[in-house]
Design an enzyme around this catalytic site. Sequence first.
Site, PDB file in Angstrom:
ATOM      1  N   PRO A  38       0.955  -1.251   0.049  1.00 31.56           N
ATOM      2  CA  PRO A  38      -0.084  -0.192   0.144  1.00 31.56           C
ATOM      3  C   PRO A  38       0.746   1.305  -0.059  1.00 31.56           C
ATOM      4  CG  PRO A  38      -0.780  -1.656   1.565  1.00 31.56           C
ATOM      5  CD  PRO A  38       0.531  -2.237   1.225  1.00 31.56           C
ATOM      6  N   GLU A  39       0.617   2.277  -0.883  1.00 29.14           N
ATOM      7  CA  GLU A  39       1.340   3.437  -0.978  1.00 29.14           C
ATOM      8  C   GLU A  39       0.373   4.535  -0.655  1.00 29.14           C
ATOM      9  OE1 GLU A  39       3.491   3.686  -4.335  1.00 29.14           O
ATOM     10  OE2 GLU A  39       4.179   1.646  -4.390  1.00 29.14           O
ATOM     11  N   LYS A  93       2.171   7.061   4.517  1.00 31.72           N
ATOM     12  CA  LYS A  93       1.346   6.022   4.432  1.00 31.72           C
ATOM     13  C   LYS A  93       0.787   5.455   5.867  1.00 31.72           C
ATOM     14  CE  LYS A  93       4.962   4.134   1.376  1.00 31.72           C
ATOM     15  NZ  LYS A  93       5.851   3.104   1.087  1.00 31.72           N
ATOM     16  N   HIS A 112      -7.225 -13.264   7.392  1.00 30.54           N
ATOM     17  CA  HIS A 112      -6.350 -12.452   8.010  1.00 30.54           C
ATOM     18  C   HIS A 112      -6.732 -11.280   8.499  1.00 30.54           C
ATOM     19  CE1 HIS A 112      -4.036 -14.424   4.495  1.00 30.54           C
ATOM     20  NE2 HIS A 112      -3.661 -15.057   5.594  1.00 30.54           N
ATOM     21  N   ARG A 129       0.873 -10.629   6.402  1.00 26.97           N
ATOM     22  CA  ARG A 129       2.231 -10.689   6.585  1.00 26.97           C
ATOM     23  C   ARG A 129       2.496 -10.063   7.921  1.00 26.97           C
ATOM     24  NH1 ARG A 129       6.507  -9.679   1.714  1.00 26.97           N
ATOM     25  NH2 ARG A 129       7.799 -10.705   3.443  1.00 26.97           N
ATOM     26  N   ARG A 141      21.925  14.023  -2.253  1.00 27.89           N
ATOM     27  CA  ARG A 141      23.178  13.554  -2.676  1.00 27.89           C
ATOM     28  C   ARG A 141      23.144  11.856  -2.840  1.00 27.89           C
ATOM     29  NH1 ARG A 141      26.953  17.343  -3.296  1.00 27.89           N
ATOM     30  NH2 ARG A 141      26.658  19.374  -1.968  1.00 27.89           N
ATOM     31  N   ARG A 182      15.494  -2.070  -5.375  1.00 21.55           N
ATOM     32  CA  ARG A 182      14.166  -2.326  -5.790  1.00 21.55           C
ATOM     33  C   ARG A 182      13.991  -2.515  -7.175  1.00 21.55           C
ATOM     34  NH1 ARG A 182      10.561  -0.914  -1.855  1.00 21.55           N
ATOM     35  NH2 ARG A 182       9.158  -2.001  -3.176  1.00 21.55           N
TER      36      ARG A 182
END
Length: 266
Positions: free
Chosen positions: A2-3, A58, A99, A117, A158, A255
């Site tokens: 989820p974002e 989030k 769940h 999870r 940076r 990623r």
Amino acid sequence: MPELPDVEGFRRVAQRATNHQVRDVRVHDAQVLRGITSDSFQRALRRRYFAEPRRHGKWLLIPTAGAANAPASLPWVLLHFGMTGNLQWCPHDAELHQHDRVVFDFTIGELRYRDMRKLTGIHLARELAEVDGLLAELGPDAERIEAAEFGERLTRTRRRLKPALMDQSVLAGLGNISTDEILWRARIQPNRATTELTSEELGQLHREMRTMLRTAVRAGRIPDGASWLTGHRDEPDRRCPRCSTALRRSRVGGRSTLWCPTCQPD
């Protein structure tokens, strides 16, 4: 995972409970509670009213109140959804999902925290200092940050651009999929160094981020339509929806990253 747009969708789900009293809290798996026992969590919230939920990055924040339409007060429920979490609104007679970890019961239905999870979970803040402490390391919300601060925060890191955008201490809310989408829309290569970006590129990146998030927030998720990079992530023959070039997949900052070598040149 989820974002920001997904959590905004969860905020709208939680909004259905606003000004309704918590009749009961059923904890089916105490592992999702952080820093509090099931009994203490239940006692703190029974007979409280949920106030208007808020979101930062989030994180979903739900203040409580002593009565319907009363000012929001403590305690606050703070939810993070990790890799697989979500919120569901269910009727009382809906079968419990395997769940469903915590269920908030109201007269009008049930708000269920569902997570496979269990990587993060639910916090209860009894003092505003606890809320501030949980959010202290987060940067500004990606949907609300202004262009000047956006550019300043990015260029002082940076590092490579994609990891910088995903760093929640720099900017709160972006994840792997949304970052790929924004960079593709802005035509900027994800491996670029933040210090190499021109003011024009920073402005373009901010505009595309705001436009993409505005659309995704309305949908409550990152859309996967044909004109979106996201819509082509899982295709066997991945092609850029803008120029039809074969998309490339590589690892950036650890990623999996999808990008177009034509639209996002080195």
